[in-house]
Design a protein around this motif. Structure first.
Motif, PDB file in Angstrom:
ATOM      1  N   LEU A 110       0.865  -1.168   0.000  1.00 25.57           N
ATOM      2  CA  LEU A 110       0.000   0.000   0.000  1.00 25.57           C
ATOM      3  C   LEU A 110       0.906   1.224   0.000  1.00 25.57           C
ATOM      4  O   LEU A 110       1.576   1.517   0.995  1.00 25.57           O
ATOM      5  N   GLN A 111       0.939   1.912  -1.113  1.00 25.35           N
ATOM      6  CA  GLN A 111       1.812   3.067  -1.267  1.00 25.35           C
ATOM      7  C   GLN A 111       1.011   4.331  -1.004  1.00 25.35           C
ATOM      8  O   GLN A 111       0.210   4.762  -1.832  1.00 25.35           O
ATOM      9  N   LEU A 112       1.222   4.912   0.169  1.00 27.66           N
ATOM     10  CA  LEU A 112       0.474   6.085   0.591  1.00 27.66           C
ATOM     11  C   LEU A 112       1.300   7.342   0.343  1.00 27.66           C
ATOM     12  O   LEU A 112       2.493   7.393   0.687  1.00 27.66           O
ATOM     13  N   ARG A 113       0.667   8.328  -0.257  1.00 28.99           N
ATOM     14  CA  ARG A 113       1.294   9.639  -0.408  1.00 28.99           C
ATOM     15  C   ARG A 113       0.653  10.568   0.614  1.00 28.99           C
ATOM     16  O   ARG A 113      -0.558  10.798   0.592  1.00 28.99           O
ATOM     17  N   VAL A 114       1.483  11.065   1.543  1.00 34.60           N
ATOM     18  CA  VAL A 114       0.970  11.868   2.651  1.00 34.60           C
ATOM     19  C   VAL A 114       1.628  13.237   2.642  1.00 34.60           C
ATOM     20  O   VAL A 114       2.590  13.481   1.913  1.00 34.60           O
ATOM     21  N   THR A 115       1.109  14.137   3.475  1.00 31.70           N
ATOM     22  CA  THR A 115       1.646  15.492   3.549  1.00 31.70           C
ATOM     23  C   THR A 115       3.048  15.481   4.146  1.00 31.70           C
ATOM     24  O   THR A 115       3.461  14.526   4.808  1.00 31.70           O
ATOM     25  N   ALA A 116       3.781  16.551   3.915  1.00 29.08           N
ATOM     26  CA  ALA A 116       5.146  16.664   4.422  1.00 29.08           C
ATOM     27  C   ALA A 116       5.176  16.605   5.947  1.00 29.08           C
ATOM     28  O   ALA A 116       6.106  16.049   6.545  1.00 29.08           O
ATOM     29  N   ARG A 117       4.160  17.162   6.602  1.00 27.36           N
ATOM     30  CA  ARG A 117       4.102  17.134   8.065  1.00 27.36           C
ATOM     31  C   ARG A 117       4.024  15.706   8.580  1.00 27.36           C
ATOM     32  O   ARG A 117       4.699  15.338   9.543  1.00 27.36           O
TER      33      ARG A 117
END
Length: 291
Positions: A110-117
């Motif tokens: 599961l490749q999640l793209r999340v915010t920099a924070r």
């Protein structure tokens, strides 16, 4: 990923549900696998039956591997969001920008793209991690990280559920409907489920998985994706009520967790500390309130 399970055509189907190339476009494993077991002491030949698939699922955040869980390969986008929220990796659903489900030779990524924070928080948590675990304390490397009180107070029980008779009726309806709303469990006998129920006990959402924590994470993720108000109902689960189940429900803002089996003492103490209503042994028009 579809909310319906893929059934293989017969006992000769590949158990992993993938082709030999193992590329990113390979099909994901099926949720149910057909087998022909040998029944000892049986008076007739064994029929074909289905068993639940259990697949290693790796959660990767902006390319950083965080955890590997064993799960049923179904509703994985819900699982990715729910797990991330209940493990404190995301502050809100908006922190998850995208998720891709990829078949791999030995499981699913599961490749999640999340915010920099969120990425910065993940890097901080990974600095001293010695390993990973498939339990509800995944990604925890010291005792201070185990107990994570909700950022917001657990909401009060809806007024429609404050009377004991109404509460028992709602709990009984929820468990009765849940028993009939588990297609994977009905085929295998080895699957847990978690449901979101209205104040009258009517089932609104159901998610299934071989792991009780995973089923609850999938439910919480589905609720977050659909914008469900978690304060206006309760969760029902087909398992015991362990500490991490209570903590996940509280972090999701649910006012009550109802379990068909027993709670642990730590689960009761945690529910009392955060104000979550906890019901156990919910069956046959009766229930036991522990918090």
């Amino acid at each position: 990923m579809s909310g319906t399970c893929a059934l293989p055509g017969g006992a000769d189907d590949r158990a992993d549900g993938r082709n030999d190339d193992h590329d990113d476009d390979a099909p994901l494993p099926a949720a149910l696998i057909a087998v022909r077991p040998t029944r000892l002491g049986a008076t007739r030949a064994a029929d074909e039956e289905f068993v639940a698939e259990e697949v290693p699922v790796a959660l990767e955040y902006n390319g950083l591997s965080h955890a590997v869980m064993l799960a049923t390969p179904l509703d994985l986008e819900d699982f990715a969001l729910g797990f991330s929220l209940t493990e404190g990796l995301l502050a809100s659903p908006a922190d998850l920008l995208d998720v891709e489900v990829r078949a791999r030779p030995n499981g699913i990524a599961l490749q999640l793209r999340v915010t920099a924070r969120c990425e910065a928080l993940l890097k901080e948590r990974r600095r001293s991690m010695a390993g990973r675990t498939g339990c509800g304390l995944c990604g925890t490397d010291n005792l201070d990280q185990v107990f994570r009180p909700p950022q917001r107070p657990v909401p009060p029980l809806p007024a429609a559920l404050t009377a004991n008779e109404a509460l028992v009726a709602a709990l009984s309806r929820a468990m009765r409907e849940l028993a009939a709303a588990q297609p994977l469990q009905q085929r295998t006998g080895g699957i847990h489920a978690a449901a979101w129920c209205g104040v009258d006990g009517e089932l609104r959402l159901v998610r299934e998985d071989v792991g009780r924590h995973n089923a609850l994470d999938k439910l919480i993720g589905a609720m977050a994706r659909d914008g469900v108000d978690a304060s206006q109902g309760f969760a029902a689960v087909t398992s015991r009520a362990s500490f991490e189940m209570v903590q996940k429900a509280a972090l999701a803002g649910m006012p009550m967790l109802a379990a068909v089996s027993a709670p642990t003492h730590l689960a009761i103490r945690t529910a009392q500390a955060c104000g979550l209503r906890l019901a156990g042994f919910v069956r046959d028009a009766r229930a036991t309130l522990y918090a």
